[in-house]
Design a protein around this motif. Sequence first.
Motif, mmCIF file in Angstrom:
data_model
loop_
_atom_site.group_PDB
_atom_site.id
_atom_site.type_symbol
_atom_site.label_atom_id
_atom_site.label_comp_id
_atom_site.label_asym_id
_atom_site.label_seq_id
_atom_site.Cartn_x
_atom_site.Cartn_y
_atom_site.Cartn_z
ATOM 1 N N HIS A 1 1.058 -1.196 -0.212
ATOM 2 C CA HIS A 1 0.260 -0.013 -0.621
ATOM 3 C C HIS A 1 0.362 1.413 0.019
ATOM 4 N N PHE A 2 2.570 1.601 0.523
ATOM 5 C CA PHE A 2 2.901 2.648 0.919
ATOM 6 C C PHE A 2 3.253 2.684 -1.393
ATOM 7 N N HIS A 3 3.242 1.653 -2.189
ATOM 8 C CA HIS A 3 4.141 1.814 -3.062
ATOM 9 C C HIS A 3 2.508 2.630 -4.372
ATOM 10 N N LEU A 4 1.434 2.132 -3.344
ATOM 11 C CA LEU A 4 -0.130 2.773 -4.164
ATOM 12 C C LEU A 4 -0.067 3.680 -4.329
ATOM 13 N N ILE A 5 0.229 4.645 -2.577
ATOM 14 C CA ILE A 5 0.319 5.206 -2.468
ATOM 15 C C ILE A 5 1.225 6.442 -3.392
ATOM 16 N N GLN A 6 2.727 6.117 -2.923
ATOM 17 C CA GLN A 6 3.368 6.769 -3.498
ATOM 18 C C GLN A 6 3.174 7.311 -5.055
ATOM 19 N N ASN A 7 2.465 6.035 -5.704
ATOM 20 C CA ASN A 7 2.240 6.409 -7.196
ATOM 21 C C ASN A 7 0.957 7.306 -7.584
ATOM 22 N N LEU A 8 -0.374 7.426 -6.298
ATOM 23 C CA LEU A 8 -0.451 7.965 -6.625
ATOM 24 C C LEU A 8 -0.059 10.147 -6.082
ATOM 25 N N ILE A 9 -0.107 10.349 -5.564
ATOM 26 C CA ILE A 9 1.355 11.501 -5.141
ATOM 27 C C ILE A 9 2.507 11.760 -5.734
ATOM 28 N N ALA A 10 2.979 11.025 -7.324
ATOM 29 C CA ALA A 10 3.850 10.878 -7.496
ATOM 30 C C ALA A 10 4.012 11.941 -8.474
ATOM 31 N N SER A 11 3.094 11.735 -9.436
ATOM 32 C CA SER A 11 2.558 13.006 -10.069
ATOM 33 C C SER A 11 2.876 14.579 -9.833
ATOM 34 N N GLU A 12 2.240 14.337 -8.292
ATOM 35 C CA GLU A 12 1.789 15.958 -7.802
ATOM 36 C C GLU A 12 3.499 16.182 -6.995
ATOM 37 N N CYS A 13 4.728 15.510 -6.846
ATOM 38 C CA CYS A 13 5.815 15.650 -5.611
ATOM 39 C C CYS A 13 5.852 17.123 -5.832
ATOM 40 N N SER A 14 6.382 17.233 -4.657
ATOM 41 C CA SER A 14 6.889 19.666 -4.369
ATOM 42 C C SER A 14 8.522 19.066 -4.117
ATOM 43 N N SER A 15 8.797 20.222 -4.237
ATOM 44 C CA SER A 15 10.476 20.465 -3.749
ATOM 45 C C SER A 15 10.369 19.859 -2.783
ATOM 46 N N SER A 16 11.569 19.698 -3.093
ATOM 47 C CA SER A 16 12.428 18.933 -0.877
ATOM 48 C C SER A 16 13.175 19.977 -0.583
ATOM 49 N N ILE A 17 13.038 21.288 -0.942
ATOM 50 C CA ILE A 17 13.928 22.967 -0.603
ATOM 51 C C ILE A 17 12.054 23.339 0.095
ATOM 52 N N ARG A 18 12.204 23.431 1.787
ATOM 53 C CA ARG A 18 11.564 23.723 2.324
ATOM 54 C C ARG A 18 11.644 25.198 3.346
ATOM 55 N N THR A 19 12.533 25.562 2.491
ATOM 56 C CA THR A 19 13.233 27.109 3.353
ATOM 57 C C THR A 19 13.689 27.893 2.439
ATOM 58 N N SER A 20 13.890 29.032 2.414
ATOM 59 C CA SER A 20 13.703 30.353 1.954
ATOM 60 C C SER A 20 15.893 29.602 0.831
ATOM 61 N N LEU A 21 16.086 30.470 -0.835
ATOM 62 C CA LEU A 21 17.372 29.789 -1.335
ATOM 63 C C LEU A 21 18.439 29.996 -1.019
ATOM 64 N N HIS A 22 18.708 30.698 0.146
ATOM 65 C CA HIS A 22 20.036 31.607 0.277
ATOM 66 C C HIS A 22 20.217 30.202 1.865
#
Length: 301
Positions: free
Chosen positions: A139-160
């Motif tokens: 079920h992990f892979h099932l959920i991963q396939n559902l959200i794979a097309s909408e993955c978000s950036s790993s940058i969760r802070t300011s660019l600098h």
Amino acid sequence: MAGLNVSIAFFFLVVGVCQALRWLSKRFLSPGAYGCLARELAGSLQLCTSCLELRMLVEIGPWGGGFGLDVVLTLLFLLFAVHGVSFDGASANPTVSLQEFLLLESDLAATAAKLLAQGVGTGTGWAVTKLYWSWELTHFHLIQNLIASECSSSIRTSLHHAAFVEGTCSFLFHLVLLKLRQSHLMYRVPALAATVTFLTYAAGPFTGAFFNPALATATTFHCSGSSFWDYTQVYWLGPLAGMLAALLLYQGNIPRLFQKNLFYSQKSKYKIPKARVAAHTEGDEPRQKRKGEKSNPQPRT
């Protein structure tokens, strides 16, 4: 826990396949081709597939599987310990290959071949993992396939701040690597695995703590939320700057660019006591005089 067991079995399968690839390559290829191409390709493939599966567990495991961060960090430590033992000298990291080039341990052609093999290995690892997820074995892979097309950036802070975090992680990793590169494998492997685990725990919430440009490119560059230039600054320029800073601090110079030591004076390894030096100097004076008398005898009258 069934999903976690499938992931662990996948880790073992990946390591076994890559180990077989290394064995076959070492048997049929020349040492140069194996060291620059096959070994780096197999290492990058193994690292990429393992990290993608582990990242999936980090994102889905806490609420989809009921296990916490401690399980993921334990898996991360064990995986990097296995990688350190099985990589057979491969770095699977472009900044490590560039560091070897700057230390005069590798020439330009070999470095370029390693970078190419790392790119092909991580790309292949990404494709293989996506295919494996498409089978939806858990079920992990099932959920991963559902959200794979909408993955978000790993940058969760300011660019600098993100570039600083990745640069700091790379700086600390390369500093430990330089310190331990001549150490025995029994000490080097757990120390590097512990370093990677700590840096991932500390910096993961901000950038994902990749400090590996090839791995970051395959993992997060295709996700929305940041531009290609933003990704390049954080995951390429940041780790590269951290590697250069670690090399300068440890060596005092960059051997490929200049020989002069900028930070540390070159002193003799063995120190001679001043009293002994003075005694040698005083004892040499009569000998020099006697030699002078023999070479310039006084004329007889």
